[in-house]
Design a protein around this motif. Structure first.
Motif, PDB file in Angstrom:
ATOM      1  N   TRP A  28     -11.464   4.054  -0.711  1.00  0.00           N
ATOM      2  CA  TRP A  28     -12.689   3.258  -0.250  1.00  0.00           C
ATOM      3  C   TRP A  28     -12.246   1.585  -0.644  1.00  0.00           C
ATOM      4  O   TRP A  28     -12.528   0.731   0.011  1.00  0.00           O
ATOM      5  CB  TRP A  28     -13.932   3.704  -0.951  1.00  0.00           C
ATOM      6  N   ARG A  72      -9.320   0.245   1.618  1.00  0.00           N
ATOM      7  CA  ARG A  72      -9.910   0.052   2.921  1.00  0.00           C
ATOM      8  C   ARG A  72     -11.162  -0.822   3.299  1.00  0.00           C
ATOM      9  O   ARG A  72     -11.078  -1.690   4.001  1.00  0.00           O
ATOM     10  CB  ARG A  72     -10.221   1.283   3.625  1.00  0.00           C
ATOM     11  N   ASP A  73     -12.217  -0.685   2.540  1.00  0.00           N
ATOM     12  CA  ASP A  73     -13.582  -1.314   2.610  1.00  0.00           C
ATOM     13  C   ASP A  73     -13.564  -2.613   1.849  1.00  0.00           C
ATOM     14  O   ASP A  73     -14.208  -3.334   2.130  1.00  0.00           O
ATOM     15  CB  ASP A  73     -14.601  -0.326   2.305  1.00  0.00           C
ATOM     16  N   ASN A 131      -9.865  -4.601   2.813  1.00  0.00           N
ATOM     17  CA  ASN A 131      -9.458  -4.463   4.325  1.00  0.00           C
ATOM     18  C   ASN A 131      -8.059  -4.201   4.488  1.00  0.00           C
ATOM     19  O   ASN A 131      -7.377  -4.754   5.520  1.00  0.00           O
ATOM     20  CB  ASN A 131      -9.787  -6.121   4.885  1.00  0.00           C
ATOM     21  N   THR A 139      -6.360  -1.361   6.019  1.00  0.00           N
ATOM     22  CA  THR A 139      -6.770  -0.189   6.794  1.00  0.00           C
ATOM     23  C   THR A 139      -5.251   0.684   7.314  1.00  0.00           C
ATOM     24  O   THR A 139      -5.599   1.796   8.057  1.00  0.00           O
ATOM     25  CB  THR A 139      -7.428  -0.545   8.133  1.00  0.00           C
TER      26      THR A 139
END
Ligand code: FES
Ligand code: FES
Length: 152
Positions: free
Chosen positions: A24, A27-28, A31, A33
């Protein structure tokens, strides 16, 4: 609460609870991905990154365990083994849908960094946790052998 993660050689301080999954955070919060979410239960390998050079499942690794460690993602992996693996992957056209492939590459790179000339059995053992719904396994093994040859 803030946690500092070293990802691809850069320190990032993020505001998240210590039990936040590393996937998390990558990715979140950061950023990046390229690392994928598959099962979320350490069963498919899509989320594989390196922690101090070893392949780990980032979906099941809380960020508190990654603090103070060197995390490498598909965006930042650039060792000689990584270069050889990426070239072989392209040459042999390993991916089909591509979803599992960053995890496959990260596991293959970790294998060749520790064992530059793996046997078929060693390849199968190292890659057994990385599932491919498109069944690209034969091309994955060929690409790992090709990369090993290039490294040798
Ligand atoms: S998403 Fe982490 S192992 Fe499947
Ligand atoms: S290439 Fe489609 S899941 Fe592996």
């Amino acid at each position: 609460m803030s946690v500092t993660l070293n990802v691809n050689g850069v320190d990032h301080t993020i505001d998240a609870t210590p039990d936040t999954p590393l996937l998390w955070a990558i990715r979140d919060y950061l950023n990046m991905t390229g690392t994928k979410f598959g099962c979320g239960m350490a069963m498919c390998g899509a989320c594989t990154v390196h922690m101090d050079g070893s392949p780990i499942r980032s979906c099941s690794t809380p960020i508190q365990m990654a603090e103070g460690k060197k995390i490498t993602t598909i965006e930042g992996v650039e060792s000689p083994a990584a270069v050889a693996v990426k070239e072989a992957w392209t040459e042999i056209q390993v991916p089909q849908c591509g979803y599992c492939q960053s995890g496959q590459v990260m596991s293959a790179v970790a294998l060749l960094e520790g064992n530059p000339n793996p046997s078929d059995e060693e390849i199968d053992a190292a890659m057994s946790g990385n599932i491919c719904r498109c069944a690209t396994y034969v091309r994955i093994r060929s690409a790992i052998k090709s990369a090993a040859k290039q490294l040798g």
